[in-house]
Design an enzyme around this catalytic site. Structure first.
Site, PDB file in Angstrom:
ATOM      1  N   ASP A   1       7.716   0.152 -23.936  1.00  0.00           N
ATOM      2  CA  ASP A   1       7.526  -1.316 -24.015  1.00  0.00           C
ATOM      3  C   ASP A   1       6.400  -1.544 -23.341  1.00  0.00           C
ATOM      4  O   ASP A   1       5.829  -1.015 -22.307  1.00  0.00           O
ATOM      5  CB  ASP A   1       8.627  -2.022 -23.421  1.00  0.00           C
ATOM      6  CG  ASP A   1       8.648  -3.655 -23.295  1.00  0.00           C
ATOM      7  OD1 ASP A   1       8.801  -4.028 -24.488  1.00  0.00           O
ATOM      8  OD2 ASP A   1       8.249  -4.137 -22.325  1.00  0.00           O
TER       9      ASP A   1
ATOM     10  N   GLU B   1       8.276  19.905 -22.506  1.00  0.00           N
ATOM     11  CA  GLU B   1       8.961  20.913 -21.703  1.00  0.00           C
ATOM     12  C   GLU B   1      10.347  21.119 -22.223  1.00  0.00           C
ATOM     13  O   GLU B   1      11.118  21.779 -22.240  1.00  0.00           O
ATOM     14  CB  GLU B   1       9.351  20.331 -20.263  1.00  0.00           C
ATOM     15  CG  GLU B   1       8.059  20.649 -19.446  1.00  0.00           C
ATOM     16  CD  GLU B   1       8.311  20.025 -17.967  1.00  0.00           C
ATOM     17  OE1 GLU B   1       9.389  19.862 -17.597  1.00  0.00           O
ATOM     18  OE2 GLU B   1       7.445  19.671 -17.447  1.00  0.00           O
TER      19      GLU B   1
HETATM   20  C1  NOJ Z   1       8.083  -6.376 -25.777  1.00  0.00           C
HETATM   21  C2  NOJ Z   1       9.737  -6.526 -26.045  1.00  0.00           C
HETATM   22  O1  NOJ Z   1       9.785  -6.073 -27.647  1.00  0.00           O
HETATM   23  C3  NOJ Z   1       9.952  -7.988 -25.858  1.00  0.00           C
HETATM   24  O2  NOJ Z   1      11.166  -8.404 -26.479  1.00  0.00           O
HETATM   25  C4  NOJ Z   1       9.818  -8.276 -24.589  1.00  0.00           C
HETATM   26  O3  NOJ Z   1      10.104  -9.599 -24.175  1.00  0.00           O
HETATM   27  C5  NOJ Z   1       8.370  -8.036 -23.944  1.00  0.00           C
HETATM   28  N1  NOJ Z   1       7.897  -6.594 -24.360  1.00  0.00           N
HETATM   29  C6  NOJ Z   1       8.404  -7.918 -22.595  1.00  0.00           C
HETATM   30  O4  NOJ Z   1       9.184  -6.700 -21.946  1.00  0.00           O
END
Ligand code: NOJ
Length: 561
Positions: A229, A278
């Site tokens: 993310d 790994e």
């Molecule tokens: C991207 C994620 O896909 C989204 O749903 C989220 O709100 C933001 N990152 C923050 O984590």
């Protein structure tokens, strides 16, 4: 999985501990990866919220659909301020979704069915309820725990102004002021997203060590990879300099920002790659990196970094032949020098579903208008066939195989997306693509939960009875059967799947035509029927009643020569 073998059956994956017998390396180069949004997929315990046992019960559906891997959005312990992207404990399953034992059973069973499991990793920020952040607040300025986040004194005579001018992606300032342990106004902390999501300080060794340990925790559980993310956000420019501009959200994606796509992030991913390597079985990492250009995205998938990166430039392209061809060419060209597969994605849990985007005039990825649904579905089916014909790996977001539209008329009272509330209702309509999946039956929640008339955390529209998995199964004109056919052909056709090039063929204006070996794909993005010389044997068409020699408006077809 390979589609180069004549035998299209799947090997059982030995808990991802070994490369399955006879399987070529690089399973991820052409994988079709299905995104499950756990809240909205299947609810086993009837509380209105999807859960891990629910997902497990639907794994056979995913195997039969023909996907290779499943990416699960976060299911970790979380106060759900941002639907789980605010993690309080990275090694625990939120009780709302089940237990670690449920996660273990899900991973094992997926492997038995030949499906790989990719989990979400959220390293840019934690929840404000994370133990470290709570301790940092309690212990006050000077606490070593504060070094793990970005705490700063405010500006102005009394520190009443935020430390810099950065704005949150969800709207409002990216800083929130804390209270000191004695109740007086204290330092500020940085949160690029909601205030409940404080950003980690990746200059802190404790943060880097912790995430390497979290990676190992889930790798030891047997997961096949991570979707990372906000992969572009971890490192901030030294000194956290002002941006000097307002309305920063609108600059995203076009400019290098002091909080996004800083070169320092790559060192982190190189260290992670060593850990992944790994482990046996080719465990992968996929970057969610919104960068200004596909060339910048390619930096995340250099040979010693991640394996894949989402192609958001493709997702953001409208239904237009010239634009589509340009983005396909630039995406393939950008990935070629680094040897990574190109990825293709049309929908996910953050954007208006493509069936609704294409039902409207071009207007971005946060729409609140249903548009012309019939047109949108026609284009969406064609767009999906185009995507699945391109070389590389494709992402399918749950429900797109049913042709689901976005739910554009959710009442404000039922919405839960924090970006909706923080952006004064102007932007952030992500709840519309998160409505629970209809599986069967004539009454809500349409098999999402066990009881007819039972709850679902977002209401489903009445017309979704006709879009359920059960309603579409066996109907050759349904979108579900279109996906099933396309995925079966993709798996079995020697010229589909991995690769790094398409050969464009001459085509009338508004039509895309390309060749991959003995495979042909034609896409008509216009509203008119187009006549053409049938290039061979029709494999599949997005048009419900395909006529030889005629490409229906907004349709796509695949042919074998
Ligand atoms: C991207 C994620 O896909 C989204 O749903 C989220 O709100 C933001 N990152 C923050 O984590």
């Amino acid at each position: 999985m390979t589609q180069h073998a004549a035998d299209t059956s799947r090997p059982v994956l030995a808990a991802a501990d070994t490369q399955a017998a006879g399987e070529p390396r690089g399973w991820w180069r052409d994988a079709v990866i299905y995104q499950v949004y756990p809240r909205s997929f299947a609810d086993a315990n009837g509380d209105g919220m999807g859960d891990l046992p629910g997902i497990r019960s639907r794994l056979p559906y995913l195997r039969d659909l023909g996907v290779d891997a499943v990416w699960l959005s976060p299911f970790y312990a979380s106060p759900q301020a941002d639907a789980g992207y605010d993690v309080a404990d990275y090694r625990a399953v939120d009780p709302m979704f089940g237990t670690l034992l449920d996660a273990d059973a899900l991973i094992r069973e997926a492997h038995e069915l030949g499906l790989r499991i990719i989990v979400d990793l959220v390293p840019n920020h934690s929840s404000d309820q994370h133990e470290w952040f709570q301790r940092a607040l309690r212990e006050g300025p000077g606490s070593p725990l504060r070094d793990r986040y970005h705490f700063r004194p405010g500006l102005g005579a009394d520190g009443e102004l935020p430390p810099n001018d950065w704005e949150s992606i969800f709207g409002g300032p990216a800083w929130t002021r804390t209270a000191n342990p004695d109740g007086t106004p204290g330092e500020w902390y940085l949160h690029l997203f909601a205030p409940e999501q404080p950003d980690f300080n990746w200059d802190s060794r404790a943060v880097a060590d912790e995430f390497r340990s979290i990676l190992r925790f889930w790798l030891d559980m047997g997961v096949d990879g991570f979707r990372v993310d906000v992969a572009h956000g971890l490192v901030k420019a030294p000194g956290l300099p002002d941006l000097g501009a307002h309305n920063q959200l609108h600059l995203l994606g076009n400019d290098v920002m002091p909080f996004f796509d800083q070169d320092g992030v790559h060192e982190i991913y190189r260290a992670w790659r060593q850990i992944l390597d790994e482990y046996p079985g080719e465990r992968i990492a996929v970057a969610e990196a919104w960068t200004p250009t596909v060339e910048r995205t390619a930096n995340y998938v250099r040979p010693d970094e991640m394996h894949q990166a989402f192609n958001f430039q493709y997702l953001s392209t409208y239904w237009d032949a010239v634009e589509l061809r340009a983005v396909i060419d630039s995406s393939l060209a950008a990935m070629r020098p680094v040897g990574a597969p190109t990825t293709w994605v049309l929908s996910n849990h953050d954007v208006t579903r493509h069936a609704t985007r294409f039902a409207n005039p071009p207007g971005g990825t946060q729409l609140r208008t249903a548009g012309d649904r019939e047109l949108g579905l026609r284009r969406a089916r064609a767009a999906s066939l185009l995507m699945l014909a391109l070389p590389g790996s494709a992402y399918v977001y749950q429900g797109e195989e049913l042709g689901l539209p976005d739910v554009t008329d959710l009442a404000d009272e039922v919405r839960q997306d924090p970006s909706f509330f923080r952006a004064s209702g102007q932007d952030g309509y992500r709840d519309g693509c998160r409505v629970p999946i209809p599986w069967s039956g004539t009454e809500a929640p349409y098999g999402f939960g066990p009881a007819q008339g039972g709850p679902s955390w977002l209401p489903q529209p009445a017309e979704w009875a006709g879009l359920s998995v059960a309603a579409q199964t066996g109907d050759p004109t349904s979108t579900l059967e279109l996906y099933r056919s396309a995925l079966t052909i993709r798996r079995g056709h020697p010229d589909l799947g991995a690769g790094s090039a398409v050969e464009w063929l001459d085509a009338p204006e508004g039509v895309l035509a390309f060749r991959r070996g003995a495979f042909r794909c034609l896409v008509n993005t216009t509203g008119e029927t187009v006549e053409f010389d049938t290039p061979g044997r029709l494999l599949v068409s997005s048009a419900v009643d395909a006529v030889p020699g005629r490409l229906a408006p907004d349709s796509a077809g695949w042919w074998a020569v």
